[in-house]
Write a protein that holds these residues in place. Sequence first.
Motif, short mmCIF file in Angstrom:
data_model
loop_
_atom_site.label_atom_id
_atom_site.label_comp_id
_atom_site.label_asym_id
_atom_site.label_seq_id
_atom_site.Cartn_x
_atom_site.Cartn_y
_atom_site.Cartn_z
N HIS A 270 -52.42 -2.61 -4.43
CA HIS A 270 -53.09 -3.41 -3.40
C HIS A 270 -53.88 -2.49 -2.46
O HIS A 270 -55.03 -2.79 -2.11
CB HIS A 270 -52.07 -4.22 -2.59
CG HIS A 270 -52.60 -4.73 -1.29
ND1 HIS A 270 -53.43 -5.83 -1.21
CD2 HIS A 270 -52.45 -4.26 -0.02
CE1 HIS A 270 -53.77 -6.01 0.07
NE2 HIS A 270 -53.19 -5.09 0.80
N ASN A 271 -53.27 -1.39 -2.06
CA ASN A 271 -53.94 -0.45 -1.16
C ASN A 271 -55.24 0.06 -1.77
O ASN A 271 -56.27 0.18 -1.09
CB ASN A 271 -53.02 0.73 -0.84
CG ASN A 271 -51.82 0.33 0.00
OD1 ASN A 271 -51.81 -0.71 0.65
ND2 ASN A 271 -50.78 1.17 -0.02
N VAL A 272 -55.19 0.38 -3.07
CA VAL A 272 -56.38 0.91 -3.74
C VAL A 272 -57.46 -0.17 -3.85
O VAL A 272 -58.65 0.09 -3.59
CB VAL A 272 -56.02 1.45 -5.14
CG1 VAL A 272 -57.28 1.93 -5.86
CG2 VAL A 272 -55.01 2.59 -5.04
N ILE A 273 -57.06 -1.37 -4.25
CA ILE A 273 -58.04 -2.45 -4.42
C ILE A 273 -58.71 -2.79 -3.10
O ILE A 273 -59.93 -2.99 -3.03
CB ILE A 273 -57.35 -3.69 -5.03
CG1 ILE A 273 -56.89 -3.38 -6.47
CG2 ILE A 273 -58.29 -4.90 -5.03
CD1 ILE A 273 -55.92 -4.40 -7.04
N ARG B 103 -48.61 -7.98 -13.49
CA ARG B 103 -49.13 -9.34 -13.30
C ARG B 103 -49.67 -9.52 -11.89
O ARG B 103 -50.72 -10.14 -11.67
CB ARG B 103 -48.04 -10.37 -13.59
CG ARG B 103 -47.82 -10.64 -15.07
CD ARG B 103 -46.93 -11.85 -15.30
NE ARG B 103 -45.52 -11.55 -15.11
CZ ARG B 103 -44.69 -11.18 -16.09
NH1 ARG B 103 -45.14 -11.04 -17.32
NH2 ARG B 103 -43.41 -10.94 -15.84
N ALA B 104 -48.93 -8.99 -10.92
CA ALA B 104 -49.36 -9.11 -9.52
C ALA B 104 -50.70 -8.41 -9.31
O ALA B 104 -51.60 -8.93 -8.63
CB ALA B 104 -48.30 -8.53 -8.60
N THR B 105 -50.85 -7.22 -9.87
CA THR B 105 -52.10 -6.48 -9.70
C THR B 105 -53.25 -7.17 -10.42
O THR B 105 -54.37 -7.24 -9.89
CB THR B 105 -51.94 -5.03 -10.21
OG1 THR B 105 -50.92 -4.38 -9.43
CG2 THR B 105 -53.23 -4.26 -10.07
N GLU C 149 -54.41 -9.98 -8.29
CA GLU C 149 -55.15 -9.50 -7.13
C GLU C 149 -56.55 -9.06 -7.51
O GLU C 149 -57.52 -9.33 -6.78
CB GLU C 149 -54.39 -8.37 -6.44
CG GLU C 149 -55.10 -7.89 -5.18
CD GLU C 149 -54.21 -7.09 -4.25
OE1 GLU C 149 -54.71 -6.65 -3.20
OE2 GLU C 149 -53.02 -6.91 -4.55
N LEU C 150 -56.67 -8.39 -8.64
CA LEU C 150 -58.00 -7.97 -9.09
C LEU C 150 -58.90 -9.19 -9.33
O LEU C 150 -60.08 -9.19 -8.94
CB LEU C 150 -57.89 -7.15 -10.38
CG LEU C 150 -57.53 -5.68 -10.22
CD1 LEU C 150 -57.23 -5.05 -11.57
CD2 LEU C 150 -58.67 -4.92 -9.53
N ILE D 30 -64.35 -8.16 -6.91
CA ILE D 30 -64.89 -6.97 -7.58
C ILE D 30 -64.83 -7.21 -9.09
O ILE D 30 -63.85 -7.76 -9.60
CB ILE D 30 -64.06 -5.72 -7.23
CG1 ILE D 30 -64.00 -5.51 -5.71
CG2 ILE D 30 -64.62 -4.47 -7.92
CD1 ILE D 30 -63.02 -4.42 -5.28
N ALA D 31 -65.87 -6.79 -9.80
CA ALA D 31 -65.83 -6.88 -11.26
C ALA D 31 -64.65 -6.05 -11.76
O ALA D 31 -64.37 -4.97 -11.24
CB ALA D 31 -67.13 -6.36 -11.86
N TYR D 32 -63.94 -6.55 -12.76
CA TYR D 32 -62.75 -5.86 -13.25
C TYR D 32 -62.71 -5.91 -14.78
O TYR D 32 -63.32 -6.77 -15.42
CB TYR D 32 -61.48 -6.52 -12.69
CG TYR D 32 -61.26 -7.92 -13.21
CD1 TYR D 32 -60.57 -8.15 -14.40
CD2 TYR D 32 -61.80 -9.03 -12.54
CE1 TYR D 32 -60.42 -9.43 -14.91
CE2 TYR D 32 -61.65 -10.31 -13.04
CZ TYR D 32 -60.96 -10.50 -14.23
OH TYR D 32 -60.83 -11.77 -14.74
N THR D 33 -61.96 -4.97 -15.34
CA THR D 33 -61.61 -4.97 -16.76
C THR D 33 -60.13 -4.61 -16.85
O THR D 33 -59.68 -3.67 -16.18
CB THR D 33 -62.43 -3.94 -17.55
OG1 THR D 33 -63.82 -4.19 -17.35
CG2 THR D 33 -62.12 -4.03 -19.04
#
Length: 281
Positions: free
Chosen positions: A83-86, A117-119, A122-123, A128-131
């Motif tokens: 979460h901190n990084v995102i 699953r939580a991360t 959050e993504l 933000i675009a994610y993969t």
Amino acid sequence: MKIAVTGATGQLGRLVVEKLKTRIPAHEVVALVRNPAKAADLGVEVREADYGQPATLSTALAGVDKLLLISSSEVGKRAEQHHNVIEAARQAGVQHIIYTSVLHADTSPLSLADEHRATEAELKASGIAYTLLRNGWYTENYTGSVGGAVAGGAFIGSAQNGKISSATRADFADAAVAVLTSEGHEGKTYELAGDEAYTLPDLAAEISRQTGKDIPYRNLPVADYAAALASFGVPEGFAHGIASWDADAAEGALFDDSRHLSRLIGRPTTPLSTAVAAALK
């Protein structure tokens, strides 16, 4: 274009950085690490970034376009750290986050999967675009025990005859690099696993073949396997985790036949025989 890699001095992170340097100019690669002194040999820009220290993250991510978020090694603290990084990435204007999750994270029974699953959730909500790179088991998780198995005369575990579709760290690193250096991966989820599944009895047979010794597979109840690992010096909590993941493997948790990994990297995944040979050197 700046591509940053978290955990860049870890076993996977180092491989990714080295492989990135063969695909893009080194000055476009940023190594994000807790201890910069350990990254002096990477040959790229190094920035201090501690998952647990949010103040370091915003500065570390300044000017970064793509971020490989390699999942934290601190089980139980991962969701908060990620979460901190995102959040820092959102504030810094990072365009695309590629995250190393776990195989079949949405349905996996592995105790590890909850934080992934939580991360992932959050993504998806971050804007933000994610993969999602849902990495299967590292072959090294098992071949790391080859020496002990040869010395002890048996390979032990709790996975029974469960099929395991593992791949080497190098295979997973190649997948990360492929996504980081090409287009069209936004919003995609890749189930990454080895081409050829094997069982732990198969692994024991391969060790036996290559050593010329009879190294059988001995399946143990979960509690007994955890106790054995603890007796080898594995911390008790981690020992119970490893044994439970083996039990999940017995039920198919580490099997996948999608071949997303070999398609991403443009070659077959590393055969078990090659990984065993490397472990025996």
